[in-house]
Design a protein around this motif. Structure first.
Motif, short mmCIF file in Angstrom:
data_model
loop_
_atom_site.label_atom_id
_atom_site.label_comp_id
_atom_site.label_asym_id
_atom_site.label_seq_id
_atom_site.Cartn_x
_atom_site.Cartn_y
_atom_site.Cartn_z
N MET A 66 -0.03 -37.53 -14.89
CA MET A 66 0.94 -38.18 -15.77
C MET A 66 0.23 -38.75 -16.99
O MET A 66 -0.83 -39.37 -16.87
N ILE A 67 0.82 -38.52 -18.16
CA ILE A 67 0.35 -39.12 -19.41
C ILE A 67 1.37 -40.16 -19.82
O ILE A 67 2.55 -39.86 -20.00
N SER A 68 0.93 -41.41 -19.97
CA SER A 68 1.83 -42.51 -20.27
C SER A 68 1.29 -43.31 -21.46
O SER A 68 0.12 -43.17 -21.83
N SER A 69 2.15 -44.15 -22.00
CA SER A 69 1.70 -45.06 -23.05
C SER A 69 0.68 -46.02 -22.49
O SER A 69 0.73 -46.40 -21.31
N VAL A 70 -0.25 -46.44 -23.31
CA VAL A 70 -1.32 -47.30 -22.85
C VAL A 70 -0.81 -48.65 -22.36
O VAL A 70 -1.48 -49.32 -21.56
N ASP A 71 0.40 -49.06 -22.80
CA ASP A 71 0.95 -50.35 -22.37
C ASP A 71 1.96 -50.20 -21.24
O ASP A 71 2.66 -51.16 -20.91
N ALA A 72 2.05 -49.04 -20.63
CA ALA A 72 3.00 -48.81 -19.54
C ALA A 72 2.38 -49.19 -18.20
O ALA A 72 1.33 -48.65 -17.82
N ASN A 73 3.01 -50.11 -17.50
CA ASN A 73 2.55 -50.50 -16.17
C ASN A 73 3.42 -49.94 -15.06
O ASN A 73 3.01 -49.87 -13.92
N THR A 74 4.68 -49.59 -15.40
CA THR A 74 5.61 -49.01 -14.44
C THR A 74 6.27 -47.80 -15.09
O THR A 74 5.99 -47.45 -16.23
N HIS A 219 7.17 -40.33 -20.33
CA HIS A 219 5.91 -39.84 -19.78
C HIS A 219 5.82 -38.33 -20.00
O HIS A 219 6.84 -37.65 -20.20
N ILE A 220 4.61 -37.81 -19.93
CA ILE A 220 4.37 -36.37 -19.94
C ILE A 220 3.81 -35.99 -18.57
O ILE A 220 2.84 -36.61 -18.10
N LEU A 221 4.44 -35.01 -17.93
CA LEU A 221 3.96 -34.51 -16.64
C LEU A 221 3.12 -33.25 -16.87
O LEU A 221 3.49 -32.39 -17.67
N VAL A 222 2.02 -33.16 -16.15
CA VAL A 222 1.09 -32.05 -16.31
C VAL A 222 0.77 -31.44 -14.95
O VAL A 222 0.51 -32.17 -13.98
N ASN A 223 0.80 -30.12 -14.88
CA ASN A 223 0.31 -29.39 -13.71
C ASN A 223 -1.00 -28.69 -14.05
O ASN A 223 -1.18 -28.23 -15.18
N VAL A 228 -8.06 -25.83 -9.43
CA VAL A 228 -8.72 -26.78 -10.33
C VAL A 228 -8.49 -28.20 -9.82
O VAL A 228 -7.37 -28.56 -9.45
N ASP A 229 -9.52 -28.99 -9.82
CA ASP A 229 -9.42 -30.38 -9.38
C ASP A 229 -8.69 -31.20 -10.44
O ASP A 229 -9.13 -31.26 -11.60
N PRO A 230 -7.54 -31.85 -10.08
CA PRO A 230 -6.82 -32.66 -11.07
C PRO A 230 -7.68 -33.75 -11.69
O PRO A 230 -7.50 -34.09 -12.86
N ALA A 231 -8.62 -34.31 -10.91
CA ALA A 231 -9.48 -35.37 -11.45
C ALA A 231 -10.33 -34.86 -12.60
O ALA A 231 -10.58 -35.59 -13.58
N VAL A 232 -10.78 -33.60 -12.52
CA VAL A 232 -11.57 -33.01 -13.60
C VAL A 232 -10.71 -32.84 -14.85
O VAL A 232 -11.15 -33.13 -15.97
N VAL A 245 -3.97 -44.96 -27.35
CA VAL A 245 -2.53 -44.68 -27.45
C VAL A 245 -1.93 -44.33 -26.09
O VAL A 245 -0.83 -44.77 -25.74
N VAL A 246 -2.64 -43.54 -25.31
CA VAL A 246 -2.12 -43.10 -24.02
C VAL A 246 -3.15 -43.36 -22.92
O VAL A 246 -4.34 -43.52 -23.19
N LYS A 247 -2.66 -43.44 -21.70
CA LYS A 247 -3.54 -43.48 -20.54
C LYS A 247 -3.13 -42.36 -19.60
O LYS A 247 -1.96 -41.97 -19.53
N ILE A 248 -4.09 -41.83 -18.87
CA ILE A 248 -3.90 -40.61 -18.10
C ILE A 248 -4.43 -40.82 -16.69
O ILE A 248 -5.49 -41.42 -16.48
N GLY A 249 -3.67 -40.35 -15.71
CA GLY A 249 -4.10 -40.44 -14.32
C GLY A 249 -3.35 -39.45 -13.47
O GLY A 249 -2.32 -38.90 -13.89
N THR A 250 -3.86 -39.18 -12.29
CA THR A 250 -3.11 -38.34 -11.37
C THR A 250 -1.83 -39.06 -10.99
O THR A 250 -1.74 -40.29 -11.06
N LYS A 251 -0.85 -38.30 -10.58
CA LYS A 251 0.43 -38.91 -10.21
C LYS A 251 0.26 -39.92 -9.09
O LYS A 251 0.86 -41.00 -9.12
N ALA A 252 -0.58 -39.60 -8.12
CA ALA A 252 -0.83 -40.52 -7.01
C ALA A 252 -1.47 -41.81 -7.51
O ALA A 252 -1.10 -42.91 -7.06
N ASP A 253 -2.40 -41.71 -8.44
CA ASP A 253 -3.07 -42.90 -8.97
C ASP A 253 -2.10 -43.75 -9.79
O ASP A 253 -2.14 -44.99 -9.75
#
Length: 391
Positions: A66-74, A219-223, A228-232, A245-253
């Motif tokens: 998931m790609i979200s705004s840097v100020d998004a907590n939920t 949000h932007i969803l990415v597959n 390929v390892d999502p963490a990479v 501007v944005v923060k990025i993490g796996t959906k689980a994270d």
């Protein structure tokens, strides 16, 4: 009970006999332990429902990252993300697909005169890789304008209201001044920020929220590509996209961070967390008072045993026996009453409250440990007592 305790302990159950000697005190002690159990159960139940209602919406969409705004907590708070980030993500090695996710709350005036807040999730029905498997059969039907899937667990909505809902027999409602047809259901239930959920196409979402733009999803969803390892890929995206501007993490994270924020930084989660701690403290204090009084009442008898050469561990065993008995016998009514409270609260609020075996075992173990701590503290006075001073 005496025979059972004799078999369990392999000796005369002195602790049980001392507790049973004064039935009034025993009942009062068990009531205190049960009350502490109820307090802990209720706080854990509400905290658990907060956790469940926080993570449940994540089941409405797929995606590895998931790609979200840097100020998004939920899912709902924070700024929107520029759709440009979607195309930038597609250019990163290891990314197979990406799509936009839209989320917003809408007020629904129900036919019974009440109002429900519905968390609306908008997603492109043709983005098959981001549609959960349990919704894939009905998702393409949402290509029709103003068709939705309505949460069958919406707070305030009668249980049978959506029975038999299909595209041929839709449930019609009005949202944002527009006629909308529910052609199917999802099951999320009410939470602390919304009474239910709506699943819709991105175009229907934009119709319901004309102030929103397709160029600015939440949000932007990415597959990622197979193997390929999502963490990479997360690391590659972090290098390619502006970190301010944005923060990025796996959906689980992202879901785990959302949950941590709700439970440790939002007032609701903090209050219920403190409620659990207070319940434990109440239980320790109540059991300590009972055991301390019992030790004081039998101090001369204990001193006699001590003068005869019995070690401190003998007396500790008796007091701990009492502590465990109080914990187990007090837990039973506490759990039964809590189960009734859970049922009543779930019906009244629509929150996902359930007293499962894992929670019951956790509280039982916690109760026993708290009572053991009380017993250890209560025997400190006996350890310092000198038999010569008591006669």
């Amino acid at each position: 009970m005496t025979r059972l305790m004799t078999l369990l302990t392999g000796r005369l159950p002195i602790g049980w006999l001392q507790l049973a000697h004064s039935r009034t005190r025993l009942i009062a002690a068990l009531a205190g332990v049960a009350f502490a159990n109820i307090l802990v159960f209720v706080q854990l139940g509400i905290l658990g429902s907060l956790n469940d209602s926080t993570t449940a919406p994540y089941t409405l969409f797929g995606g590895d990252i998931m790609i979200s705004s840097v100020d998004a907590n939920t899912l709902l708070d924070g700024s929107n993300v520029s759709r440009v980030r979607l195309f930038q993500a597609l250019a990163v090695t290891g990314v197979s697909d990406a799509t936009a996710l839209y989320i917003e709350n809408v007020e629904w005036s129900r036919p019974d005169g009440g109002t429900s807040t519905l968390q609306t999730v908008g997603l492109d029905p043709k983005a098959a890789g981001f549609v959960p498997p349990h919704l894939s059969d009905t998702m393409l039907q949402l290509l029709l304008p103003n068709t939705i899937l309505l949460d069958s667990g919406t707070r305030g909505l009668p249980t049978a209201a959506l029975d038999g809902v299909t595209s041929a027999t839709p449930y019609r409602l009005e949202l944002s001044g527009q006629a909308v047809s529910a052609i199917g259901t999802v099951r999320i239930g009410g939470g602390f920020t919304a009474d239910g959920s709506i699943y819709a196409s991105d175009q229907t979402f934009l119709n319901l929220f004309p102030n929103r733009s397709s160029a600015a999803p939440n949000h932007i969803l990415v597959n990622v590509e197979d193997g390929v390892d999502p963490a990479v890929v997360v690391e590659r995206l972090q290098e390619a996209l502006p970190g301010d501007v944005v923060k990025i993490g796996t959906k689980a994270d992202v879901a785990a961070a959302d949950l941590a924020y709700q439970t440790t930084e939002r007032p609701t989660g903090i209050i219920f967390g403190f409620g659990v701690i207070i319940g434990v403290i109440v239980g320790i204090v109540i059991v300590y008072q009972v055991l301390s009084t019992d030790v004081a009442d039998h101090l001369r008898e204990y001193a006699t045993f001590k003068a005869m050469g019995y070690a401190q561990r003998f007396f500790l065993g008796i007091v701990l026996e009492e502590a465990v008995i109080l914990a187990v016998l007090g837990f039973i009514p506490g759990a039964l009453i809590s189960w009734g409270i859970y049922t009543g609260m779930s019906v009244a609020t629509g929150l996902p409250l359930e007293l499962g075996p894992d929670r019951a075992l956790l509280v039982l173990v916690g109760t026993i440990l708290a009572c053991v701590v009380s017993g250890v503290i209560a025997t400190r006075r006996l350890a310092a007592a000198d038999p010569a001073d008591l006669f």
